[in-house]
Scaffold this motif. Structure first.
Motif, short mmCIF file in Angstrom:
data_model
loop_
_atom_site.label_atom_id
_atom_site.label_comp_id
_atom_site.label_asym_id
_atom_site.label_seq_id
_atom_site.Cartn_x
_atom_site.Cartn_y
_atom_site.Cartn_z
N ARG A 1 2.72 12.93 22.48
CA ARG A 1 3.77 12.50 23.38
C ARG A 1 3.25 12.13 24.77
O ARG A 1 3.99 12.11 25.75
CB ARG A 1 4.86 13.56 23.48
N GLY A 2 1.93 11.87 24.85
CA GLY A 2 1.40 11.24 26.05
C GLY A 2 0.85 12.14 27.13
O GLY A 2 0.88 11.79 28.31
N SER A 3 0.30 13.32 26.78
CA SER A 3 -0.21 14.21 27.82
C SER A 3 -1.41 13.61 28.57
O SER A 3 -1.63 13.92 29.74
CB SER A 3 -0.61 15.56 27.23
N GLN A 4 -2.18 12.74 27.90
CA GLN A 4 -3.34 12.15 28.56
C GLN A 4 -2.91 11.33 29.78
O GLN A 4 -3.55 11.36 30.83
CB GLN A 4 -4.10 11.26 27.56
N LEU A 5 -1.79 10.62 29.63
CA LEU A 5 -1.30 9.80 30.75
C LEU A 5 -0.88 10.70 31.92
O LEU A 5 -1.07 10.36 33.08
CB LEU A 5 -0.12 8.94 30.29
N ILE A 6 -0.30 11.87 31.57
CA ILE A 6 0.11 12.82 32.60
C ILE A 6 -1.12 13.36 33.34
O ILE A 6 -1.15 13.44 34.57
CB ILE A 6 0.87 14.01 31.96
N LEU A 7 -2.13 13.71 32.55
CA LEU A 7 -3.35 14.25 33.14
C LEU A 7 -4.00 13.22 34.06
O LEU A 7 -4.41 13.52 35.18
CB LEU A 7 -4.32 14.67 32.03
N LEU B 1 9.04 20.94 23.35
CA LEU B 1 9.53 20.31 24.58
C LEU B 1 8.39 19.53 25.24
O LEU B 1 8.27 19.49 26.45
CB LEU B 1 10.08 21.37 25.53
N ALA B 2 7.52 18.96 24.43
CA ALA B 2 6.34 18.28 24.92
C ALA B 2 6.72 16.98 25.65
O ALA B 2 7.76 16.41 25.34
CB ALA B 2 5.42 17.96 23.74
N PRO B 3 5.87 16.50 26.57
CA PRO B 3 4.66 17.17 27.05
C PRO B 3 4.96 18.19 28.14
O PRO B 3 5.89 18.02 28.91
CB PRO B 3 3.83 16.01 27.61
N ALA B 4 4.14 19.25 28.17
CA ALA B 4 4.37 20.35 29.10
C ALA B 4 3.29 20.41 30.17
O ALA B 4 2.12 20.13 29.91
CB ALA B 4 4.40 21.67 28.34
N GLY C 1 8.06 12.52 36.89
CA GLY C 1 8.33 13.95 37.05
C GLY C 1 7.22 14.67 37.79
O GLY C 1 7.46 15.56 38.60
N ILE C 2 5.99 14.23 37.52
CA ILE C 2 4.82 14.79 38.21
C ILE C 2 4.97 14.59 39.72
O ILE C 2 4.74 15.50 40.51
CB ILE C 2 3.55 14.03 37.76
N ASP C 3 5.34 13.37 40.09
CA ASP C 3 5.47 13.07 41.52
C ASP C 3 6.54 13.93 42.17
O ASP C 3 6.34 14.48 43.24
CB ASP C 3 5.79 11.57 41.72
N ARG C 4 7.67 14.08 41.47
CA ARG C 4 8.74 14.92 42.03
C ARG C 4 8.26 16.35 42.21
O ARG C 4 8.48 16.97 43.24
CB ARG C 4 9.95 14.91 41.08
N LEU C 5 7.55 16.85 41.19
CA LEU C 5 7.08 18.23 41.21
C LEU C 5 6.13 18.47 42.39
O LEU C 5 6.27 19.44 43.13
CB LEU C 5 6.36 18.51 39.89
N LEU C 6 5.18 17.54 42.56
CA LEU C 6 4.21 17.73 43.63
C LEU C 6 4.84 17.51 45.01
O LEU C 6 4.50 18.18 45.96
CB LEU C 6 3.02 16.78 43.43
N ASP C 7 5.78 16.56 45.10
CA ASP C 7 6.47 16.34 46.37
C ASP C 7 7.16 17.62 46.82
O ASP C 7 7.08 18.02 47.98
CB ASP C 7 7.51 15.21 46.25
N ASP D 1 1.48 26.99 38.31
CA ASP D 1 1.38 28.44 38.47
C ASP D 1 1.88 29.11 37.18
O ASP D 1 1.28 28.90 36.16
CB ASP D 1 2.09 28.90 39.74
N ASP D 2 2.98 29.84 37.20
CA ASP D 2 3.38 30.49 35.95
C ASP D 2 4.61 29.85 35.31
O ASP D 2 5.16 30.38 34.36
CB ASP D 2 3.66 31.99 36.20
N THR D 3 5.03 28.71 35.85
CA THR D 3 6.25 28.11 35.33
C THR D 3 5.93 26.91 34.45
O THR D 3 5.20 26.01 34.86
CB THR D 3 7.15 27.67 36.50
N VAL D 4 6.49 26.91 33.26
CA VAL D 4 6.27 25.78 32.35
C VAL D 4 7.31 24.71 32.65
O VAL D 4 8.51 24.99 32.70
CB VAL D 4 6.41 26.22 30.88
N HIS D 5 6.86 23.49 32.89
CA HIS D 5 7.78 22.38 33.08
C HIS D 5 7.72 21.49 31.85
O HIS D 5 6.66 20.97 31.52
CB HIS D 5 7.42 21.60 34.34
N ALA D 6 8.85 21.33 31.21
CA ALA D 6 8.88 20.66 29.91
C ALA D 6 9.26 19.19 30.07
O ALA D 6 9.72 18.77 31.13
CB ALA D 6 9.86 21.36 29.00
N ARG D 7 9.10 18.44 28.99
CA ARG D 7 9.50 17.04 28.91
C ARG D 7 9.03 16.28 30.15
O ARG D 7 9.81 15.62 30.84
CB ARG D 7 11.02 16.93 28.77
N MET D 8 7.76 16.42 30.47
CA MET D 8 7.21 15.88 31.71
C MET D 8 6.98 14.37 31.61
O MET D 8 6.68 13.85 30.54
CB MET D 8 5.88 16.60 31.97
#
Lengths: 150, 645
Positions: free
Chosen positions: A83-89, A122-125, A140-146, A129-136
């Motif tokens: 489901r595309g985790s490489q693109l997220i990484l 719920l991939a990609p995850a 979504g990455i940008d929102r999370l880091l912002d 820290d200790d919180t799993v963020h699903a369906r990334m």
């Protein structure tokens, strides 16, 4: 700090089978394994420091450098992969300017890849820290880091 | 305390919890529920209750005024397995109408409280199923959901139903009856009962569990060990995590029964550090067992002493292998050693040891509770019982399921899983993780059991199933698994250490367009060597993903080699991105998200990607809300012109 370290050791008896739990406790306390502490672990367990290093370097959980303030882990399990985790990484790497295994210059973020956090349905995850963020997603990455940077 | 006393107390607690005339909110809060935001939803419920002056009951028997107007029960439960619909919340009104809601957001909470919890009227648009009470028009019953209808829940009997932090809930639902039976039966009779049930190891290899116990029981020595292998390392699998989080007592009971059958006084449970919630649940459950006299000295007055210790894994896939796992518990590098001697003869600290998987042990407790004959009604002649699978990948309804062995793969993928995501074409289902293989569409009617999966070149494994669609490249999938096994190979034996390196190198060349016809022969030959010559299961099965994809998807390999083409559009060196002018409305979001400024276009006009500059990162594709960014195999013409430039 030193008192705390002694109490980590004294919580266990001097049996070799306790080397992994002790190393895990040290890493929980310091965030990483300070090399000089491994000598003390070896002394306490009455085994060679090489054996302690052997164990510490075998398991992927242990690190020898201080981590960033926040730890970002990109799950690379099979479901996340298809489901595309490489693109997220890649997107995280570009945004932070670091490669997996590295920490940003300001020590704020560390980036790691992990094999499966078990949130496959719920991939990609991504774990911040200790919180799993699903369906990334990349957005979504940008929102999370912002959020984290503000 | 006797079991009867424990049961009496448990029945009271459970009756309070399970009352139909009581307002209650149950939130699915296992790891996947939490990842989807279950804890934020729980907070939203708490603040909504506060705003309305409702007080929240903790579900102890003392909270007996529960039907009073201003009270409500809020509990966190485990995973029901319908992960695609997480976060899941079950709401029961005072009139007994109980409905499961899907994809609940904090914003939806006030409405659910107002309409259903207080008003007794279900909110239809978010409802997934009726859990209890009278039928409600327009909402299916839980048992009739397509995802649930064909399942048989033995292992998952309590997951999502009980509060896993309450031993009383587990006991009220039958926990520890199996242990009491076992303690009355005598050690040999217990192993015989498990043998009669036909239970085979659920960790992957499928060795008969009863026989494994008998070997360890017969080995000389008065000190013996049992170990629960909860080091679920297969990427793409989460069955064991869900069971540990949702019903820890089932596993601990099974381990205690194993200890009794083998003659051990100490049991270890080796859990991945990546599963913090599972570890927390086990610790809580273990304390409760000790308090109830179910662990420690003289268990249930039988004279049997048994202690369980939790060991946290430190991250090494190879520790799923028995002898490597033993080395890890002993505090060594987790490397396997040749067998024999088998652990049943010389295992942990050189003593006879039996190692069983989480699911095997959860099955054991229900077998001892209900009898071997009951268990044999499920499954096939050679593969008895039920098996849990985690359904993930490109499938409509991802989740955790349990079916009788022998169920056709098609039933699992199409009926239970609802078929491929977004109506795309089915390509393969991967079973057994890095040790398994990819099963193609023409084998979808395959019965899922140990024998048939092996015949197809795959394995049962621990139960991960990842569905691939037309957008998955099978060469890339093979490369993905080899990347994993290459990095997880412990390096002790040469065939595995070097073999996986070279398999990975060749697969990488194929995906980068540097493959030659010779690669195919070399891949096959080397795979056979690694399979035959490796020391442990990791190496012996590592080539399976390569061999099955070569067998069933030869055309994709040929295409990569001869045409430098990846028709799934995955291998980056072989694809290009383009914008469909009919779908693009010129919102500019793609251009703003492009890290290399390769997208141009006027506002409200179709945009254009400069293929020469594009790094094919996919940022535009994921940002576009109109599905206008497309991927296609890179044309050879362009490659040639690039080469000339």
């Amino acid at each position: 700090m030193e008192l705390r370290f002694d109490s980590i050791l004294s919580a266990y008896d001097r049996s070799r089978q306790n080397v992994i739990p002790i190393l895990q406790d040290i890493q929980t306390h310091y965030g990483y394994l300070p090399v000089e502490k491994l000598d003390e672990v070896a002394g306490y367990l009455r085994i060679s420091v090489h054996e302690v290093f052997g164990v510490a370097t075998f398991y992927s959980q242990f690190r020898f450098h201080p981590p960033g303030k926040h730890c970002l882990k990109v799950c690379e399990g099979t479901a996340c992969h298809v489901r595309g985790s490489q693109l997220i990484l890649d997107a995280l790497g570009r945004r932070l300017g670091i490669r997996p295994g590295q920490t940003t210059a300001d020590r704020k973020f560390g980036l790691e890849r992990v094999m499966c956090v078990g949130s496959c349905a719920l991939a990609p995850a991504v774990v911040l820290d200790d919180t799993v963020h699903a369906r990334m997603t990349q957005a979504g990455i940008d929102r999370l880091l912002d959020q984290e940077e503000s | 305390m006797t079991l009867a006393q424990l049961q009496q107390q448990a029945a009271q607690t459970w009756a309070q919890f399970d009352r139909r005339d009581r307002r209650r909110v149950l939130i699915g809060a296992a790891t996947c529920g939490r990842a989807a935001g279950a804890l934020r939803v729980a907070d939203a419920f708490r603040s909504e209750f506060e705003r309305r002056g409702l007080s929240v009951d903790s579900d102890t028997p003392a909270a007996s005024a529960a039907s009073a107007k201003d009270r409500v029960l809020l509990a966190e439960v485990g995973c029901l397995g319908l992960c695609y619909a997480e976060p899941l919340v079950e709401i029961q009104a005072a009139n007994g109408a109980s409905v499961l809601y899907r994809r609940v957001t904090p914003q939806l909470v006030p409405k659910l409280v107002e309409a259903h919890l207080l008003g007794g009227k279900p909110v239809e648009h978010s409802a997934l199923a009726v859990m209890a009470g009278e039928a409600i028009p327009g909402i299916p019953k839980f048992e009739e959901l397509p995802m649930i209808r064909q399942q048989v829940r033995v292992i998952l009997r309590n997951c999502g139903v009980i509060d896993p932090t309450q031993i009383d809930h587990a006991i009220a639902r039958g926990a520890y009856i199996g242990l009491a039976h076992a303690l009355q039966m005598g050690r040999e009779a217990v192993a015989a009962e498990v043998t009669d049930s036909g239970l085979r190891g659920r960790g992957g290899a499928g060795f008969p569990t009863g026989a494994k116990w008998s070997f360890a029981a017969r080995s000389a020595g008065d000190e013996k060990y049992v170990i629960c292998n909860a080091d679920e390392g297969d990427p793409g699998a989460f069955m064991n995590r869900s069971v540990l989080e949702g019903d820890p007592h089932a596993v601990l009971e099974g381990l205690t029964i194993a200890g009794w059958a083998v003659g051990a006084r100490t049991g270890y449970i080796y859990v991945r550090a990546e599963y913090p919630l599972a570890i927390e649940r086990l610790q809580t459950a273990l304390e409760q067992m000790r308090a109830g006299g179910l662990s420690g000295r003289n268990i249930l007055g039988s004279g049997f002493d048994f202690e369980i210790q939790i060991k946290k894994g430190a991250g090494a896939f190879v520790c799923g292998e028995e002898t490597a796992l033993i080395a890890a518990i002993e505090g060594r590098r987790g490397m396997p050693r040749p067998r024999p001697p088998f652990p049943a003869v010389s295992g942990l600290f050189g003593k006879p040891t039996s190692i069983n998987n989480v699911e095997t042990l959860a099955a054991v407790s229900s077998i001892l509770q209900n009898g071997a004959a009951w268990y044999t009604q499920f499954g096939t002649e050679k593969s008895r019982g039920t098996k849990t699978f985690s359904l993930a990948g490109k499938i409509e309804r991802t989740g955790l399921i349990e079916v009788a062995l022998g169920t056709p793969l098609r039933t699992i993928v199409e009926d239970i899983g609802g078929g491929v995501l977004d109506g795309k074409g089915f390509k393969a289902v991967q079973t057994g993780g890095p040790s398994g293989g990819c099963i193609p569409a023409h084998l979808l009617d395959l019965q899922v059991d140990y024998e048939h999966l092996a015949e197809a070149g795959s394995i049962m494994g621990s139960g991960g199933m990842v569905v691939m669609d037309e957008d998955s490249c099978m060469v890339d999938v093979a490369k993905y698994f080899l990347t994993f096994t290459e990095s997880e190979s412990c390096g002790k034996c040469v065939p595995c250490r070097m073999g996986t390196q070279h398999l990975l190198r060749m697969l990488t060349e194929l995906t980068e367009g540097a493959g030659t016809p010779g690669h195919l022969l070399q891949l096959r030959q080397l795979s056979e060597v690694v399979k035959k010559a490796s020391l442990c299961g990791l190496g012996q099965t590592a080539p399976n993903p390569v061999l099955t994809t070569l067998q069933y998807f030869a055309e994709e390999y040929r295409e990569h080699i001869e045409e430098h083409r990846c028709s799934a559009g995955v291998c980056r060196e072989m694809v290009e991105f383009w914008i469909d002018a009919d779908k693009c409305n010129g919102c500019t979001v793609c251009a703003r998200n492009c890290p290399v400024d390769s997208i141009t276009g006027e506002k409200k006009q179709p945009h254009l990607i400069d293929a020469g500059q594009c790094i094919r990162c996919g940022a535009c594709r994921s940002a576009c809300k109109f599905g206008a960014v497309m991927v296609r195999p890179r044309s050879r013409v362009m490659e040639t012109s690039e080469a000339n430039a």
